[in-house]
Design an enzyme around this catalytic site. Sequence first.
Site, short mmCIF file in Angstrom:
data_model
loop_
_atom_site.label_atom_id
_atom_site.label_comp_id
_atom_site.label_asym_id
_atom_site.label_seq_id
_atom_site.Cartn_x
_atom_site.Cartn_y
_atom_site.Cartn_z
N HIS A 171 13.74 49.08 -37.42
CA HIS A 171 12.73 49.38 -36.56
C HIS A 171 12.15 50.80 -36.67
O HIS A 171 12.67 51.76 -35.84
CB HIS A 171 12.97 49.14 -34.95
CG HIS A 171 12.81 47.79 -34.71
ND1 HIS A 171 11.95 47.09 -34.03
CD2 HIS A 171 13.80 46.93 -34.62
CE1 HIS A 171 12.04 45.88 -33.88
NE2 HIS A 171 13.30 45.77 -34.02
N CYS A 196 10.65 43.77 -38.39
CA CYS A 196 11.60 42.70 -37.49
C CYS A 196 10.99 41.36 -37.34
O CYS A 196 10.90 40.79 -38.45
CB CYS A 196 12.08 43.23 -36.17
SG CYS A 196 13.34 42.53 -35.54
N GLU A 218 9.86 52.35 -35.58
CA GLU A 218 9.21 53.03 -34.40
C GLU A 218 9.90 53.46 -33.28
O GLU A 218 9.58 54.13 -32.41
CB GLU A 218 7.96 51.73 -34.03
CG GLU A 218 8.56 51.05 -33.07
CD GLU A 218 9.43 49.85 -33.91
OE1 GLU A 218 9.78 48.67 -33.05
OE2 GLU A 218 9.26 50.04 -35.02
#
Length: 229
Positions: free
Chosen positions: A203, A86, A205
């Site tokens: 994302h 990002c 994560e």
Amino acid sequence: MRFGVAVYPGSNCDYDTYRVIRDVLKEDVQLIDYRSTDIEHYDCIILPGGFSFGDYLRPGTLASHTPLTGAIKDFADRGGFVIGICNGFQILTEAHLLPGALMPNIHGKFVCRHQYLRVENADTPFTNQCEEGQILKIPIAHHDGNYFVDEDTLRKMEDNGQIILRYCDEFGNITEEANPNGSIRNIAGVSNEKKNVFGLMPHPERASESILGTEDGLYILRSILEHHS
């Protein structure tokens, strides 16, 4: 494997990324201050999401001129592995570690949702645990994710397999409706020519534990572990 997670003023996904690497992947990880240049002992450096330096001027611009980013450029030039997520992707383009630029979303709105992605190249250090054409479900959260690159460069990237991920629908169709931000050719993630630097807007994560609704981000994070082993 030794991971370093960059921390810039305004980073807000640094601890999320750190925790996933430490607690889910069970790998060695440290946070790296943006003023540091001591990064030679890491195997992979991750530039996390957030709003580095408040997104002043352009997202990623000020962060691209910090001592840490300068060291990351040298690290990447020597073959070190770098992932930009990002805002980290935005920093990598501003630092010219990746081609192209991230512009404001075409509709002018912040978008935050789960997004389907199609793996375009599974033969990279970041996608070797995927199959070509595999559909991943990974969250996005950005205002400036509209990827643009000129046609000549795009053609070279296509020929070199640098287009890694594209936005798609749940069936893998690459459509305008499945494009959340107006990115050219629905591009969601790209690499450099040497395939050791990878930037993506989604994302991973935030998609690494079942409680979050999807673990598809682990395909990406575990790929770099497999490549390094």
